[in-house]
Design a protein around this motif. Structure first.
Motif, PDB file in Angstrom:
ATOM      1  N   VAL A 296      -3.505   5.374 -14.053  1.00 11.38           N
ATOM      2  CA  VAL A 296      -2.053   5.369 -13.871  1.00 11.38           C
ATOM      3  C   VAL A 296      -1.402   5.635 -15.212  1.00 11.38           C
ATOM      4  O   VAL A 296      -1.800   5.084 -16.228  1.00 11.38           O
ATOM      5  CB  VAL A 296      -1.575   4.004 -13.331  1.00 11.38           C
ATOM      6  N   GLY A 297      -0.395   6.498 -15.222  1.00  8.63           N
ATOM      7  CA  GLY A 297       0.372   6.705 -16.435  1.00  8.63           C
ATOM      8  C   GLY A 297      -0.101   7.873 -17.282  1.00  8.63           C
ATOM      9  O   GLY A 297       0.572   8.274 -18.205  1.00  8.63           O
ATOM     10  N   THR A 298      -1.275   8.418 -16.974  1.00 11.26           N
ATOM     11  CA  THR A 298      -1.755   9.560 -17.750  1.00 11.26           C
ATOM     12  C   THR A 298      -2.066  10.729 -16.816  1.00 11.26           C
ATOM     13  O   THR A 298      -2.910  11.549 -17.117  1.00 11.26           O
ATOM     14  CB  THR A 298      -3.014   9.191 -18.546  1.00 11.26           C
ATOM     15  N   GLY A 299      -1.399  10.746 -15.657  1.00 14.32           N
ATOM     16  CA  GLY A 299      -1.684  11.772 -14.662  1.00 14.32           C
ATOM     17  C   GLY A 299      -1.381  13.163 -15.154  1.00 14.32           C
ATOM     18  O   GLY A 299      -0.396  13.397 -15.847  1.00 14.32           O
ATOM     19  N   ASP A 300      -2.206  14.092 -14.794  1.00 10.31           N
ATOM     20  CA  ASP A 300      -1.996  15.487 -15.174  1.00 10.31           C
ATOM     21  C   ASP A 300      -0.821  16.050 -14.391  1.00 10.31           C
ATOM     22  O   ASP A 300      -0.513  15.608 -13.288  1.00 10.31           O
ATOM     23  CB  ASP A 300      -3.267  16.289 -14.868  1.00 10.31           C
ATOM     24  N   ARG A 301      -0.169  17.058 -14.972  1.00  8.11           N
ATOM     25  CA  ARG A 301       0.996  17.633 -14.292  1.00  8.11           C
ATOM     26  C   ARG A 301       0.630  18.265 -12.951  1.00  8.11           C
ATOM     27  O   ARG A 301       1.476  18.430 -12.086  1.00  8.11           O
ATOM     28  CB  ARG A 301       1.651  18.672 -15.199  1.00  8.11           C
ATOM     29  N   SER A 302      -0.624  18.649 -12.798  1.00  4.14           N
ATOM     30  CA  SER A 302      -1.029  19.284 -11.541  1.00  4.14           C
ATOM     31  C   SER A 302      -1.305  18.253 -10.453  1.00  4.14           C
ATOM     32  O   SER A 302      -1.498  18.604  -9.298  1.00  4.14           O
ATOM     33  CB  SER A 302      -2.296  20.122 -11.771  1.00  4.14           C
ATOM     34  N   GLU A 303      -1.301  16.963 -10.818  1.00  6.13           N
ATOM     35  CA  GLU A 303      -1.611  15.923  -9.856  1.00  6.13           C
ATOM     36  C   GLU A 303      -0.401  15.615  -8.989  1.00  6.13           C
ATOM     37  O   GLU A 303       0.704  15.417  -9.485  1.00  6.13           O
ATOM     38  CB  GLU A 303      -2.042  14.651 -10.612  1.00  6.13           C
ATOM     39  N   ARG A 304      -0.595  15.558  -7.675  1.00  5.92           N
ATOM     40  CA  ARG A 304       0.486  15.159  -6.761  1.00  5.92           C
ATOM     41  C   ARG A 304       0.587  13.641  -6.823  1.00  5.92           C
ATOM     42  O   ARG A 304      -0.325  12.927  -6.389  1.00  5.92           O
ATOM     43  CB  ARG A 304       0.165  15.610  -5.335  1.00  5.92           C
ATOM     44  N   ASP A 336      12.933   0.665  -9.981  1.00  5.89           N
ATOM     45  CA  ASP A 336      12.297  -0.305 -10.877  1.00  5.89           C
ATOM     46  C   ASP A 336      11.043  -0.922 -10.264  1.00  5.89           C
ATOM     47  O   ASP A 336      10.029  -1.101 -10.939  1.00  5.89           O
ATOM     48  CB  ASP A 336      13.287  -1.410 -11.241  1.00  5.89           C
ATOM     49  N   PHE A 337      11.112  -1.256  -8.970  1.00  2.00           N
ATOM     50  CA  PHE A 337       9.967  -1.917  -8.328  1.00  2.00           C
ATOM     51  C   PHE A 337       8.745  -1.006  -8.332  1.00  2.00           C
ATOM     52  O   PHE A 337       7.607  -1.479  -8.490  1.00  2.00           O
ATOM     53  CB  PHE A 337      10.323  -2.324  -6.893  1.00  2.00           C
ATOM     54  N   MET A 338       8.956   0.300  -8.176  1.00  2.00           N
ATOM     55  CA  MET A 338       7.842   1.250  -8.180  1.00  2.00           C
ATOM     56  C   MET A 338       7.226   1.339  -9.578  1.00  2.00           C
ATOM     57  O   MET A 338       5.999   1.337  -9.733  1.00  2.00           O
ATOM     58  CB  MET A 338       8.326   2.624  -7.724  1.00  2.00           C
ATOM     59  N   ILE A 339       8.081   1.402 -10.578  1.00  2.00           N
ATOM     60  CA  ILE A 339       7.590   1.482 -11.958  1.00  2.00           C
ATOM     61  C   ILE A 339       6.864   0.199 -12.343  1.00  2.00           C
ATOM     62  O   ILE A 339       5.832   0.229 -13.013  1.00  2.00           O
ATOM     63  CB  ILE A 339       8.749   1.800 -12.918  1.00  2.00           C
ATOM     64  N   ASP A 340       7.377  -0.956 -11.889  1.00  2.00           N
ATOM     65  CA  ASP A 340       6.696  -2.230 -12.148  1.00  2.00           C
ATOM     66  C   ASP A 340       5.301  -2.231 -11.527  1.00  2.00           C
ATOM     67  O   ASP A 340       4.330  -2.692 -12.140  1.00  2.00           O
ATOM     68  CB  ASP A 340       7.501  -3.402 -11.578  1.00  2.00           C
ATOM     69  N   ALA A 341       5.199  -1.713 -10.296  1.00  2.00           N
ATOM     70  CA  ALA A 341       3.904  -1.666  -9.614  1.00  2.00           C
ATOM     71  C   ALA A 341       2.929  -0.748 -10.349  1.00  2.00           C
ATOM     72  O   ALA A 341       1.730  -1.052 -10.475  1.00  2.00           O
ATOM     73  CB  ALA A 341       4.086  -1.198  -8.169  1.00  2.00           C
ATOM     74  N   LEU A 342       3.432   0.371 -10.849  1.00  2.00           N
ATOM     75  CA  LEU A 342       2.589   1.306 -11.604  1.00  2.00           C
ATOM     76  C   LEU A 342       2.144   0.693 -12.935  1.00  2.00           C
ATOM     77  O   LEU A 342       0.993   0.853 -13.342  1.00  2.00           O
ATOM     78  CB  LEU A 342       3.345   2.610 -11.850  1.00  2.00           C
ATOM     79  N   ALA A 343       3.055  -0.029 -13.592  1.00  2.00           N
ATOM     80  CA  ALA A 343       2.711  -0.682 -14.858  1.00  2.00           C
ATOM     81  C   ALA A 343       1.654  -1.759 -14.636  1.00  2.00           C
ATOM     82  O   ALA A 343       0.726  -1.914 -15.445  1.00  2.00           O
ATOM     83  CB  ALA A 343       3.965  -1.290 -15.487  1.00  2.00           C
ATOM     84  N   THR A 344       1.771  -2.499 -13.532  1.00  2.00           N
ATOM     85  CA  THR A 344       0.787  -3.536 -13.206  1.00  2.00           C
ATOM     86  C   THR A 344      -0.579  -2.921 -12.942  1.00  2.00           C
ATOM     87  O   THR A 344      -1.611  -3.416 -13.420  1.00  2.00           O
ATOM     88  CB  THR A 344       1.242  -4.339 -11.965  1.00  2.00           C
ATOM     89  N   ALA A 345      -0.596  -1.820 -12.186  1.00  2.00           N
ATOM     90  CA  ALA A 345      -1.861  -1.132 -11.909  1.00  2.00           C
ATOM     91  C   ALA A 345      -2.466  -0.559 -13.175  1.00  2.00           C
ATOM     92  O   ALA A 345      -3.693  -0.573 -13.370  1.00  2.00           O
ATOM     93  CB  ALA A 345      -1.627  -0.027 -10.879  1.00  2.00           C
ATOM     94  N   ASP A 346      -1.626  -0.062 -14.055  1.00  2.00           N
ATOM     95  CA  ASP A 346      -2.080   0.468 -15.341  1.00  2.00           C
ATOM     96  C   ASP A 346      -2.745  -0.630 -16.166  1.00  2.00           C
ATOM     97  O   ASP A 346      -3.826  -0.447 -16.736  1.00  2.00           O
ATOM     98  CB  ASP A 346      -0.876   1.048 -16.088  1.00  2.00           C
TER      99      ASP A 346
END
Length: 357
Positions: A296-304, A336-346
């Motif tokens: 999470v957080g380092t996804g390539d630009r080609s990644e959906r 914000d809730f989506m970004i929080d979830a991504l940060a937690t997964a990261d």
């Protein structure tokens, strides 16, 4: 972990004393540096002290359970003991996350580029939707947004748009948006009511300082061009826009949002530094084994990375498998809730990586 936390608290107390020193207070540069370190340590120390209090409470409850002759009092102590034990487990997990190495770019301002992908005019309109979503989100966080360059379409969309988000921690929030965003909806021009799929690509770059990326002036080719856009009194009247070409890499930057040629030149240099820094980081990342990369957080630009389905009112983030049905509020900047979830997964992915090393 205990030793690292103790050392951090010792350093925190040292900084507290230093900040009270009149000599330090009169040295603006040193005072600012110490305040920044103090602020970065504060969440960790607050959590550590909370853990110490919980451990003390648990110890006292255990002692009461062992020594009291009152059965009711022992039961109360047992309940407090169990509660504090769970509290300690939670705090220790949170401290593990806080002890993870911080991304040194997190406090930087951020450069965001949105480009229309597959889908023609509909993709350009979707790029406009994303731009609106991000500016509304930035407003909610009290970040400042400035458009650097844009290439508009006749229907109000953008083939591409670049803007800077300024504010402490802006990169830490926007960095999870890198990748391909997909929209599924019925275009206004579609008479048969068929759902079309279009995409837009989002790139997120930290704004870097001169010292972080050195640019040789002889490597630059700078041209003045006439501003272009949807219209307005100033458009196409003066050659205030700038096209900057970095000859070694072929990177081309255009800035046309400011009327001042000097300001456009300054903006173009900022964007160029960000792109060169991003290239440098990408080269370093390629040297790291794929199994050690955070998912999470380092996804390539080609990644959906995410799908916006208008018919179902659904947003799905494919990296963490999170689906919510709040499309309208999401597109109005409530992300914000989506970004929080991504940060937690990261953080979880990084903790797993540390445990395996």
């Amino acid at each position: 972990m205990t030793e690292r936390l103790h050392d951090a608290e010792v350093r925190f107390e040292e900084i507290e004393k230093s900040l009270e020193n009149p000599e330090i207070m009169s040295n603006i540069e040193e005072y600012t540096r110490l305040m920044k370190e103090y602020k970065s340590l504060s969440p960790l120390i607050e959590k550590y002290r909370e853990l110490m209090r919980a451990k003390k409470n648990m110890s006292e409850a255990h002692e009461l359970m062992e020594l009291s002759d009152d059965a009711e009092l022992r039961d109360m102590a047992a309940g407090e003991y169990r509660e504090e034990k769970l509290n300690i487990q939670r705090l220790e997990e949170e401290l593990k996350v806080l002890l993870l190495p911080r991304d040194p770019m997190d406090d930087k301002n951020v450069v965001v580029e949105i480009r229309a992908g597959a889908g023609g005019e509909e993709a350009a309109l979707f790029a406009g939707v994303l731009f609106r979503m991000y500016t509304m989100y930035a407003d909610s966080k009290r970040f400042k947004t400035e458009v650097v360059s844009m290439n508009e379409t006749g229907l109000g969309g953008y083939r591409e748009i670049t803007f800077i988000v300024s504010g402490e921690g802006s990169y830490s929030r926007f960095k999870y948006e890198v990748g391909v965003h997909r929209v599924q909806r019925v275009p206004e021009t579609e008479t048969a009511g068929r759902i079309h799929t279009s995409t837009a690509t989002v790139a997120v770059l930290p704004e870097v300082e001169d010292v972080e990326v050195e640019i040789n002036p002889s490597d630059l080719q700078i041209e003045t061009i006439k501003s272009s856009g949807a219209g307005g009194q100033h458009v196409n009247k003066t050659e205030s826009a700038i096209r900057m070409i970095h000859k070694p890499t072929g990177i081309v930057i255009e800035c046309q949002d400011e009327r001042s040629q000097f300001k456009n030149r300054d903006r173009a240099l900022k964007l160029l530094r960000a792109k060169l820094y991003d290239m440098k980081q990408a080269e370093q990342d390629d040297k790291i084994a794929s199994e050690r990369r955070s998912q999470v957080g380092t996804g390539d630009r080609s990644e959906r990375i995410r799908t916006y389905n208008y018919h179902q009112g659904r947003i799905t983030d494919h990296r963490i498998g999170l689906t919510v049905h709040s499309l309208d509020t999401f597109l109005n900047g409530d992300i914000d809730f989506m970004i929080d979830a991504l940060a937690t997964a990261d953080a979880a992915a990084k903790l797993k990586g540390e445990a395996q090393n």
